[in-house]
Motif scaffolding. Sequence first.
Motif, PDB file in Angstrom:
ATOM      1  N   VAL A 106     -11.893 -29.995 -13.331  1.00  0.00           N
ATOM      2  CA  VAL A 106     -11.862 -31.030 -14.360  1.00  0.00           C
ATOM      3  C   VAL A 106     -12.576 -30.508 -15.590  1.00  0.00           C
ATOM      4  N   ASP A 107     -11.860 -30.376 -16.689  1.00  0.00           N
ATOM      5  CA  ASP A 107     -12.444 -29.910 -17.950  1.00  0.00           C
ATOM      6  C   ASP A 107     -13.036 -31.089 -18.701  1.00  0.00           C
ATOM      7  N   VAL A 108     -14.317 -31.012 -19.004  1.00  0.00           N
ATOM      8  CA  VAL A 108     -15.031 -32.085 -19.694  1.00  0.00           C
ATOM      9  C   VAL A 108     -15.044 -31.769 -21.186  1.00  0.00           C
ATOM     10  N   HIS A 148     -11.185 -31.936 -28.097  1.00  0.00           N
ATOM     11  CA  HIS A 148      -9.857 -32.445 -27.766  1.00  0.00           C
ATOM     12  C   HIS A 148      -9.287 -31.724 -26.539  1.00  0.00           C
ATOM     13  N   GLY A 149     -10.176 -31.147 -25.739  1.00  0.00           N
ATOM     14  CA  GLY A 149      -9.732 -30.501 -24.518  1.00  0.00           C
ATOM     15  C   GLY A 149      -8.884 -29.284 -24.816  1.00  0.00           C
ATOM     16  N   TYR A 150      -7.846 -29.076 -24.041  1.00  0.00           N
ATOM     17  CA  TYR A 150      -6.968 -27.933 -24.248  1.00  0.00           C
ATOM     18  C   TYR A 150      -5.622 -28.352 -24.810  1.00  0.00           C
ATOM     19  N   THR A 154      -9.373 -36.685 -30.104  1.00  0.00           N
ATOM     20  CA  THR A 154     -10.704 -36.150 -29.869  1.00  0.00           C
ATOM     21  C   THR A 154     -11.608 -37.257 -29.356  1.00  0.00           C
ATOM     22  N   VAL A 155     -12.658 -36.884 -28.654  1.00  0.00           N
ATOM     23  CA  VAL A 155     -13.614 -37.871 -28.151  1.00  0.00           C
ATOM     24  C   VAL A 155     -14.744 -38.034 -29.152  1.00  0.00           C
ATOM     25  N   ALA A 206     -12.281 -36.266 -20.205  1.00  0.00           N
ATOM     26  CA  ALA A 206     -12.073 -35.142 -19.298  1.00  0.00           C
ATOM     27  C   ALA A 206     -10.640 -35.157 -18.809  1.00  0.00           C
ATOM     28  N   GLU A 207     -10.209 -34.012 -18.291  1.00  0.00           N
ATOM     29  CA  GLU A 207      -8.834 -33.914 -17.826  1.00  0.00           C
ATOM     30  C   GLU A 207      -8.752 -32.827 -16.756  1.00  0.00           C
ATOM     31  N   LEU A 208      -7.874 -33.047 -15.784  1.00  0.00           N
ATOM     32  CA  LEU A 208      -7.679 -32.065 -14.728  1.00  0.00           C
ATOM     33  C   LEU A 208      -6.895 -30.871 -15.259  1.00  0.00           C
TER      34      LEU A 208
END
Length: 523
Positions: A457-459, A468-470, A440-441, A448-450
Amino acid sequence: EFRRVLFRSAVVPGTTAYSPTTHQNQFGGSIGGRVIKDKLFFFGDAQLTRQHLGGSVLTSVPTAQERTGNLSDWLAISPQYQVFCPQNSALNAGKAVPGNILNTGFCGTLPGTSAGTFLSPQAQALMSYFPLPNTGSGLPYNNFEDSGTLTKTGNVWNTRWDYYGNEKNTFFGRYSYAAFTEQAPGAFGNLQGGPDFNNANYAGSSTALNQSAAAGWTWTKSATTINEFRWGYVRYHVIDVPNGFGSTPAAQAGIPNTNTSPITSGMPSIEIGMPLGAQVGGNSATSEILGYSLDNNQCNCPLTEFERQLQFVDNVSHVAGKHSFKFGGDVRYASNLRVPSDSHRAGQFYFTGSVSGGPGGTISDPTGLPGSDGVSVSEGLGLAGFLLGDVSSFQRYVSTSTDAQERQKRLFWYGQDEWRPTSKLTITYGLRWEMVFPETVNAPANGAELNVNTGLVDVFGTGLISSHGYQSMNWHEFAPRVGIAYQVTPKTVIRTGYGWTYSLGSFRSTFGYRKRVPLGKSV
């Protein structure tokens, strides 16, 4: 205890420069004893290191004549090094006009420059940071030598305390400290940088502070049951910066968007490549190098790394007949801040002969360099590209955030039984369950990640995107293990085993991996 290593100065092969004397002083000691009779004991040790590593370097710098745009000295070596105008095709269609004197207007005039000159004002400003040749060889390469010293310090110490409560309870505590510094100029000075010195293999300024602490409690419940509890904390903090950090030489030279902030300060990396075939004394010509980078002088700078991990461990051992059971858990919480510069944040500029090479034809070369048939296509000169301000390639590491941290929970559980059905046969089997949660950030938008499904780009931590994105949690990282040992004779034992293992990876494995995969089976 004291140790000293001394290497006297000596001429470095291939140069006339003396390598400074190398000193290494190492001293320290240890002490231990009781504080309270039969109860409290201590131990401590320390080691201090002071190193001065002398080295020298033979490299290339532009000559006084070349700084004016006159590169005819290369034509005296070989027609292979003929320079052609790389741009302004209206005045020089198809690169048809050669000329190794760049400031005579053979290439026309660039907008913003004086009539009759084609030299880049930015290049002329940066050229002043190169020293003049000092070898007296008269060659336009391998014409500068210098020596210098890399200074290292190390302060390391540890202390441990043991306390005997009673026959059932014992305790310990430990603290370790390790601080290091490393500093060395480049061949041209602190601000200018340049190649590192042989033996030093580094230029820049680096500091590191590593600390760790641990404590433990062992409880002997009975003759067959023991519980061990451990606590640990470790931190790793390193800062690596170029010498001249905070200065703005590129901005002052007129190169926009280079030295825009402290983290992008300092001399950018400039590498002017040498043509093939140029060599002296059997040594190939070295590139003309300015500034700091991993390529120039092993300086991954600026770099900030701050990694921490908190750990709790508990193990229970119980003996029941022919079985020895062990089970327990390992709980860890890790965080990491990494602000890297794998490419210098002020920029890395590369200049090769390709931009000023021939128009595709051939020219006579009676020396046969670099070909053996006496006819070769002109290579051009990297220095021509530099003087004309024509960059062959450019790269830099860019990030607007310098406080983005990753955090991660890591939980490990295990159970094991060592069974001795006979005096000669031992069977060990167990199961380990690993829970490595998604990273997690530490704040919204710090990661972020593509998304390959949407192309967007998901922030992390913004909108509908979680912190923690997806990434998803894998709850099925089970690692079974079994081993068998059989004593054939008092001198011969046969062993076999099988197991699954998982790995966090290698470099950058602490953070940055979205999921882990099993390494596979081992026998």
